[in-house]
Design an enzyme around this catalytic site. Structure first.
Site, short mmCIF file in Angstrom:
data_model
loop_
_atom_site.label_atom_id
_atom_site.label_comp_id
_atom_site.label_asym_id
_atom_site.label_seq_id
_atom_site.Cartn_x
_atom_site.Cartn_y
_atom_site.Cartn_z
N ARG A 68 10.85 -10.29 4.00
CA ARG A 68 12.35 -10.15 2.95
C ARG A 68 13.79 -10.43 3.98
NH1 ARG A 68 8.96 -6.85 5.94
NH2 ARG A 68 9.88 -6.31 7.64
N HIS B 299 26.77 7.48 -16.25
CA HIS B 299 26.51 8.10 -17.30
C HIS B 299 25.09 8.44 -17.48
CE1 HIS B 299 30.30 7.23 -19.66
NE2 HIS B 299 30.26 5.47 -19.07
N GLU C 31 11.75 -1.62 3.31
CA GLU C 31 9.89 -1.87 3.83
C GLU C 31 10.14 -2.36 5.38
OE1 GLU C 31 7.15 -5.22 2.12
OE2 GLU C 31 8.82 -6.51 3.01
N LYS D 241 -3.14 -4.29 -0.41
CA LYS D 241 -3.95 -5.11 -0.96
C LYS D 241 -5.14 -5.13 -0.42
CE LYS D 241 0.38 -7.54 0.35
NZ LYS D 241 0.51 -8.27 1.19
N LYS E 153 5.63 -17.14 1.30
CA LYS E 153 5.21 -17.15 2.58
C LYS E 153 3.54 -17.59 3.43
CE LYS E 153 6.47 -15.03 7.31
NZ LYS E 153 6.88 -14.32 8.32
O1 LIG Z 1 5.72 -14.22 0.64
P1 LIG Z 1 3.94 -14.14 0.54
O2 LIG Z 1 3.60 -14.37 1.66
O3 LIG Z 1 3.55 -14.39 -1.10
O4 LIG Z 1 4.57 -12.47 0.90
C1 LIG Z 1 5.79 -11.31 -0.54
C2 LIG Z 1 5.79 -10.10 0.27
O5 LIG Z 1 4.24 -9.24 0.37
C3 LIG Z 1 3.96 -8.83 0.82
O6 LIG Z 1 2.84 -7.95 0.44
C4 LIG Z 1 5.20 -7.69 1.56
O7 LIG Z 1 4.49 -6.57 1.22
C5 LIG Z 1 6.55 -8.82 1.78
O8 LIG Z 1 7.21 -8.38 3.05
C6 LIG Z 1 5.90 -9.87 0.61
O9 LIG Z 1 7.66 -10.16 0.69
#
Ligand SMILES: O=P(O)(O)OC[C@H]1O[C@H](O)[C@H](O)[C@@H](O)[C@@H]1O
Length: 545
Positions: free
Chosen positions: A267, A383, A352, A511, A206
């Site tokens: 998500r 199991h 999340e 991050k 995204k």
């Molecule tokens: O789709 P992107 O921008 O690469 O993000 C991928 C993922 O990373 C982030 O850290 C969030 O925790 C997620 O909500 C997201 O889906």
């Protein structure tokens, strides 16, 4: 803004919880033969049975009152009408627009988003058909055989979960491989044996800034260029993103970029072009069926009375179990192998979204929010960890999910699968007491001394709350329905708990630290101050790599 725990329904529920904790589900069933009828409901393709949850009519009506006092209906309408309910990011939350099969207008900032959605769906359709038909060829003129879908989190879990769930419906026109971990072994294993000339890479992000995805994508380009010229990239790399500036910077042609919008949460994004790997693997029509199944649940969620509204009841039961009965975990136990990735998918969806500690207005939340979500396919769990579910002294409410008609008919396999599905929720509800065990062991010829030695270990307290979700079968529509049920559950839970479900600020700190430490690990002259543990670990790694 008053806190949820100030609500009269909340306080009534606290009293009911004290009372019901003394109750035995077994007794509630014995006293009321219509309990299943009272506490189960249906929508096309789904039977939802929550009668093995530790509730009674009084507490259930108090839960419904909580939904009313929390203004769920108004918030639901805000979401469907494009209001910016993701207020910490000032964004609308409109994954429902992506599967709005009625095509009725949905506005964000006075702009109807449906023309955008349909334009992108058309682009997805024509691209998918070109690739699957062999009209789209690689740089040597050969059709695509393998798709490598690179992405993480919401840009991976949804598409991978759905392609796994529906792989039985695939016609093997294409193989799809997912790469999400930045551990190079995953990409290397996927690339091993692939031919660059017949491989298509789908880079899904995204933001198009996620370091793991970008690292994997760059390494994929590096691998590809060992076998092909630079200008072949346009035939073998496409992207899905909101960030055209970054996709250009990466070297992907605008025509090869499938758009998504900031009002689609990662998500909640499998319904957007993030679902491209699903359409490529199963065909566009199957992807549309997934959208249609979800749309059915959107309509149910909007129209059904609270007492029969499956996603809302799922949310109310989770709040009941967590914030009132004090159960801090919830197990997701799919019995169909096809749904084996559902627990992982819902870990992101639920945790999340609602793994938060402050209210809408930033005050600390005075109650437990969402439970720890975990799980595995039911038979494997039986199991492995069901001992804990049955006799552990930490009660874990569980969602049991199965289908009536199997994807593959194989002798009595499905009857055996379902017999376990039914048996486990019965066992968790009823348990087995000392009298029953004594009678059973005596009947087996055990002496009372032998029985006394083991009796305490064999007692099952029971009273372990479960919900059973029976799907007609696990097909494309059913998968769409199931995911949408949980999505709206997550939405309702956030409103009931007065927390913002659509941001994820908590992921940023790690991050930021990771990119700083990456510089320390990759550049000699970069050193940042750390606690002695982090510093010790880093120097151990540097000295031993
Ligand atoms: O789709 P992107 O921008 O690469 O993000 C991928 C993922 O990373 C982030 O850290 C969030 O925790 C997620 O909500 C997201 O889906």
């Amino acid at each position: 803004m008053s806190c949820r725990s100030d609500l009269s329904s909340w306080q009534a529920l606290e009293q009911s919880a004290t009372k019901l904790k003394q109750q035995q589900l077994k007794t509630l069933f014995a006293k009321d033969t219509s309990r299943f009828a009272k506490f189960s409901c249906q929508m096309p393709g789904v039977l939802f049975d929550y009668s093995k949850q530790l509730i009674d009519e009084e507490s259930f009506s108090q839960l419904i009152a909580l939904a009313e006092q929390a203004d769920i209906a108004a918030w639901r309408d805000k979401m469907f009408s494009g209001e910016k309910i993701n207020f910490t990011e000032n964004r609308a939350v409109l994954h429902v627009a992506l599967r709005n099969r009625s095509n009725s207008a949905i506005f964000v900032d006075d702009n109807d988003v449906m023309p955008l959605v349909n334009r992108e769906l058309d682009k997805l359709k024509s691209f998918t058909q070109k690739v699957r038909s062999g009209e789209w060829v690689g740089h040597t003129g050969k059709p695509v055989k393998n798709v490598v879908a690179i992405g993480v989190g919401g840009s991976n879990l949804g598409p991978q979960m759905v392609t796994e769930a529906l792989s039985n419906y695939a016609d093997n026109t294409l193989n799809v491989h997912y790469v999400s971990n930045v551990d190079g072994v995953q990409l290397a294993t996927v690339l091993d044996g692939l031919q660059a000339e017949t491989t298509l890479f789908v880079v899904s992000s995204k933001t198009f800034t996620t370091s793991e995805t970008m690292t994997n994508a760059r390494s994929a380009v590096k691998w590809f260029l060992e076998y092909a010229p630079q200008d072949a990239i346009a035939k073998h790399f496409v992207a899905v993103s909101t960030n055209l500036e970054k996709t250009r910077e990466f070297g992907i042609a605008d025509d090869n970029v499938f758009t998504m919008w900031d009002w689609v949460g990662g998500r909640f994004s499998l319904w957007s072009a993030i679902g491209l790997p699903i359409a490529l693997y199963l065909g566009f029509d199957k992807f549309v069926e997934v959208l249609e199944g979800a749309f059915e649940v959107d309509e149910h969620f909007k129209a059904a009375s609270f007492e029969n509204n499956i996603p809302l009841i799922m949310a109310l039961l989770s709040v009941w179990n967590t914030s009132f009965l004090g159960h801090t975990a919830q197990a997701i136990l799919p019995y169909d192998q096809a749904l084996h990735m559902l627990p992982a998918y819902l870990q992101q969806g639920e945790m999340e979204s609602n793994g938060k500690h402050v209210t809408f207005t930033g005050e600390p939340v005075p109650y437990t929010t969402v439970p720890l979500i975990w799980g595995m396919t039911g038979i494997n769990g039986q199991h492995a960890f069901y001992q804990y579910l049955h006799q552990g002294n930490n009660i874990v409410p569980a969602d049991f999910i199965a289908s009536v008609k199997p994807q593959v008919v194989m002798d009595k396999h499905h009857d055996i699968l379902l017999s376990n599905f039914f048996a486990q929720t019965e066992a968790m509800m009823s348990g087995v007491d000392e009298l029953q065990i004594r009678a059973d062991l005596t009947a087996k010829g055990k002496t009372s001394t032998q029985i006394d030695a083991v009796i305490a270990h064999k007692i099952h307290q029971g009273n372990r709350p479960t919900t059973s979700i029976l799907l007609d079968t696990v097909d494309a529509k059913a998968v769409g329905r199931l995911i949408a049920m949980y999505e709206h559950k997550i939405f309702c839970q956030g409103i009931l708990l007065q927390i913002c479900s659509f941001d994820q600020w908590g992921v940023e700190l790690g991050k930021g630290l990771a990119s700083a430490i990456e510089a320390e690990l990759t550049q000699n002259d970069v050193n940042y101050p750390h606690d002695s543990s982090t510093a010790g670990l880093i120097s151990y790694y540097k000295n031993n790599r």
